[in-house]
Design an enzyme around this catalytic site. Sequence first.
Site, PDB file in Angstrom:
ATOM      1  N   ARG A 174      30.469  60.305  10.818  1.00  0.00           N
ATOM      2  CA  ARG A 174      30.388  60.866   9.458  1.00  0.00           C
ATOM      3  C   ARG A 174      31.722  60.525   8.801  1.00  0.00           C
ATOM      4  NH1 ARG A 174      28.413  66.679   7.287  1.00  0.00           N
ATOM      5  NH2 ARG A 174      26.477  65.537   7.601  1.00  0.00           N
ATOM      6  N   HIS A 196      22.871  59.125   3.406  1.00  0.00           N
ATOM      7  CA  HIS A 196      22.690  60.162   4.432  1.00  0.00           C
ATOM      8  C   HIS A 196      21.316  59.956   5.080  1.00  0.00           C
ATOM      9  CE1 HIS A 196      23.323  63.628   6.731  1.00  0.00           C
ATOM     10  NE2 HIS A 196      23.298  64.582   5.823  1.00  0.00           N
ATOM     11  N   GLN A 228      19.397  62.679   7.279  1.00  0.00           N
ATOM     12  CA  GLN A 228      18.797  63.780   6.525  1.00  0.00           C
ATOM     13  C   GLN A 228      17.426  63.383   5.986  1.00  0.00           C
ATOM     14  OE1 GLN A 228      20.269  66.990   6.074  1.00  0.00           O
ATOM     15  NE2 GLN A 228      18.139  67.404   5.504  1.00  0.00           N
ATOM     16  N   ASP A 259      20.677  68.631  -4.548  1.00  0.00           N
ATOM     17  CA  ASP A 259      21.839  68.695  -3.653  1.00  0.00           C
ATOM     18  C   ASP A 259      22.986  69.285  -4.466  1.00  0.00           C
ATOM     19  OD1 ASP A 259      23.590  68.292  -1.528  1.00  0.00           O
ATOM     20  OD2 ASP A 259      23.671  66.113  -1.719  1.00  0.00           O
ATOM     21  N   CYS A 292      19.230  69.592   1.393  1.00  0.00           N
ATOM     22  CA  CYS A 292      19.793  69.246   2.706  1.00  0.00           C
ATOM     23  C   CYS A 292      20.707  70.330   3.266  1.00  0.00           C
ATOM     24  CB  CYS A 292      20.541  67.920   2.628  1.00  0.00           C
ATOM     25  SG  CYS A 292      21.945  67.938   1.489  1.00  0.00           S
ATOM     26  N   ARG A 313      16.324  68.293  11.750  1.00  0.00           N
ATOM     27  CA  ARG A 313      17.413  67.372  12.096  1.00  0.00           C
ATOM     28  C   ARG A 313      17.455  67.190  13.617  1.00  0.00           C
ATOM     29  NH1 ARG A 313      21.676  66.730   8.575  1.00  0.00           N
ATOM     30  NH2 ARG A 313      22.272  65.131  10.079  1.00  0.00           N
TER      31      ARG A 313
HETATM   32  N1  NVA Z   1      25.972  65.258  -0.854  1.00  0.00           N
HETATM   33  C1  NVA Z   1      26.506  66.177   0.130  1.00  0.00           C
HETATM   34  C2  NVA Z   1      25.601  66.264   1.314  1.00  0.00           C
HETATM   35  C3  NVA Z   1      26.053  67.225   2.391  1.00  0.00           C
HETATM   36  C4  NVA Z   1      25.148  67.251   3.586  1.00  0.00           C
HETATM   37  C5  NVA Z   1      27.893  65.712   0.536  1.00  0.00           C
HETATM   38  O1  NVA Z   1      28.089  64.494   0.689  1.00  0.00           O
HETATM   39  O2  NVA Z   1      28.769  66.538   0.675  1.00  0.00           O
HETATM   40  N1   CP Z   2      22.752  68.556   5.749  1.00  0.00           N
HETATM   41  C1   CP Z   2      23.814  68.285   6.522  1.00  0.00           C
HETATM   42  O1   CP Z   2      24.101  67.120   6.842  1.00  0.00           O
HETATM   43  O2   CP Z   2      24.508  69.369   6.927  1.00  0.00           O
HETATM   44  P1   CP Z   2      25.936  69.401   7.615  1.00  0.00           P
HETATM   45  O3   CP Z   2      26.937  68.944   6.588  1.00  0.00           O
HETATM   46  O4   CP Z   2      26.120  70.846   8.002  1.00  0.00           O
HETATM   47  O5   CP Z   2      25.944  68.488   8.807  1.00  0.00           O
END
Ligand code: NVA
Ligand code: CP
Length: 302
Positions: A104, A131, A134, A219, A259, A287
């Site tokens: 990540r 992502h 997800q 989101d 998500c 997930r």
């Molecule tokens: N768009 C959000 C998704 C988190 C799972 C982010 O990138 O923070």
């Molecule tokens: N939706 C998602 O990816 O959650 P986290 O940021 O908690 O991993």
Amino acid sequence: MNMTPRHFTSLLDLSSEEFRHIIHRAIELKNNRDPNYQPLKGRVLAMIFEKSSTRTRISFEAGMVHFGGSALFLSPRDTQLGRGESMHDSAKVISSMVDCIMLRTDKHETVTTFAQYSSVPVINGLTDKQHPCQLLADMQTYFEFRGDIRGKIVAWIGDGNNMCHSYLQAAKLLDFTLHIASPEKYQPLPEFVNAVGNHVKFFDNALEAAKNADLCVTDVWASMGQEEEQKQREFAFKDYQINAEIMAAANQNALFMHCLPAHRGEEVTAEVIDGSQSVIYAEAENRLHVQKALLEFLLTNP
Ligand code: NVA
Ligand code: CP
């Protein structure tokens, strides 16, 4: 070791058939949990997190344990990655010791560079651009509640962000239409829009985008790394909230997904996210199941 590992840096690493296979396999694994089925016994997943996570970390870690393997949580703060060791050296060294690497990262290019030098499969656990894990879970959830999503309409209301980009790719792969309503300055990147042809339609306002939708998705307005833009984004996105009026414009049996983590009262009202059309907790749980199906797909030859 396999010389050309199968990576999952993007949904586009899958064919439509493979995407559907993983969804169906995830549903099967969820409904028939067999503790004796341990296809990844003794295998190790390295998980590199540059950003926070609840769902991604726990689902991958639990999934590896269910399958007889284990997972390592690696923070750049504690490894040499945080002190500037090159991606090239890091990918070669880490992949020589583990069976799969999940990352990540802030920059999408970090994941693709890792994949270039890794001798084992690399999985994208979220980047600034995409992502894909997800989307596997969201699509599994839709299939479970409503059947195949082919020919359906999905309304994306809010930021044209990493999740929106992965929804665009899913629309093409699974053959649905994505309605997008985003403020002018927060549209998805052209490279993602241009790749999906007539699977996307743009709308000036959220209500129009929601009409005839079978699924409404949003989101957060400020993603990880954009915290300092929170105030200006609250202003820009004030007309892009999913509320009861938006859900009433969608099809009567439309689902709501997010998500998570969510900000009730910003991108979605509490009434909607905690209401009867919301499937957020199944979506989060999936997930676990769908990433087990993904790990099985990438690491074994079923
Ligand atoms: N768009 C959000 C998704 C988190 C799972 C982010 O990138 O923070
Ligand atoms: N939706 C998602 O990816 O959650 P986290 O940021 O908690 O991993």
